[in-house]
Write a protein that holds these residues in place. Sequence first.
Motif, PDB file in Angstrom:
ATOM      1  N   ILE A 130      47.665  27.002  -2.439  1.00 48.88           N
ATOM      2  CA  ILE A 130      46.761  27.963  -1.803  1.00 48.88           C
ATOM      3  C   ILE A 130      46.429  27.541  -0.379  1.00 48.88           C
ATOM      4  O   ILE A 130      46.297  28.377   0.524  1.00 48.88           O
ATOM      5  CB  ILE A 130      45.479  28.129  -2.642  1.00 48.88           C
ATOM      6  N   ILE A 134      49.198  32.502   1.459  1.00 46.93           N
ATOM      7  CA  ILE A 134      49.727  33.450   0.493  1.00 46.93           C
ATOM      8  C   ILE A 134      51.251  33.567   0.577  1.00 46.93           C
ATOM      9  O   ILE A 134      51.920  33.850  -0.423  1.00 46.93           O
ATOM     10  CB  ILE A 134      49.074  34.840   0.684  1.00 46.93           C
ATOM     11  N   TYR A 288      43.360  32.494  -5.236  1.00 45.48           N
ATOM     12  CA  TYR A 288      43.501  32.999  -3.866  1.00 45.48           C
ATOM     13  C   TYR A 288      42.508  34.130  -3.591  1.00 45.48           C
ATOM     14  O   TYR A 288      41.916  34.208  -2.512  1.00 45.48           O
ATOM     15  CB  TYR A 288      44.918  33.495  -3.614  1.00 45.48           C
TER      16      TYR A 288
END
Length: 365
Positions: A130, A134, A288
């Motif tokens: 993370i 992304i 995320y």
Amino acid sequence: MEKAKISVYQLFGLIVLFELGSALLVPIAIEAKQDAWLAILLGTAGGFFLYLVYYGLFHYYPDILPTEYMQKIVGKPFGKLLAFLYTLYFMYLAARILRVFGEMLITFAYPRTPLFILNALLLVVIIYTIRKGIEVVVRTGELFFVILFLLAISGFMLIVISGLIDLHNLQPVLEEGILPAVKTVLTRTLYFPFGEVIIFTMILPYLNQSKKAKLTGVYAIGLSGLTLALIAVLNISVLGINLTTRSQFPLLSTIQTIQIGGFLERLDVYFMLFLILGGFFKISLFFYGAVAGTANLFNFKEPSKLAYPIGIAILLVSMTISSNYAEHINEGTRLIMLPIHLPFQVIIPVLLLIIAFFKHRKKRG
């Protein structure tokens, strides 16, 4: 938002990996008994509806995250509160799923390893990913999507070759009518796994071809639903409905029955790979969502630095959320499904879409 772009194919693979995730391993829709496959297919239709609701919000606000457009739709004070609640929701789901996969690893492969160690090790890898952004998550998904489906196809062929399938175990179809399947959809499969695709509202703004987001998501959910329905058919036809219902991990029991030529057996590595890959991507995306949502809501300039405190919070919640696995599953099916999933996955998004529709209609007028 970070400066990242993902392709249509990457989005497709990521949705499929996410939807299969833990749903591939546990007995979903088993309340419908031998009609579990039908409940899954009906849940897939519900998943199409929910994804189109999420896409509708993305269509009106294609360049910003949900934590931001919620404030535009319902005003800053209430919008910020709503965004904060969704951030907590994503953290909570990440913690729940982390606990499930930790318990699976203990049951299946590491019975003497403390749960905290397994959860912490898995979370360390996820935190590292993370922090990279992304794009790293979706590129990893692009690779493992192919590997997972090659494994799935080879596993299916081995089950067929071994002659374990007995389609009579699927009979009688609709023994008690269609109502049990519909009830299972409305109380189970609509929310898990299909409603969980709401996390992709945090991913869609990064898509480099936003016009293809609708069909890509629908195709991915369709493939996921068909795969899960096929797995349900395999589990019930191989194990029978009684053993499938009693088994914590029906897919593992099905794989363990494979015997070909007296030497090809004990293919538990298939289950282990499904377990690790599914857990990694499902937890990563909710993680995320929590990090990106918090950074956007509180205007953090370096979102990656939030990965450590949020990761520690998720680890601690995963350990304290329940005293044992049975209690954890009971909480998930009775206390979480309707009271929490229904408003966050269905009611609130639908209301937001209705308000956004009238706001944009008024602007055009």
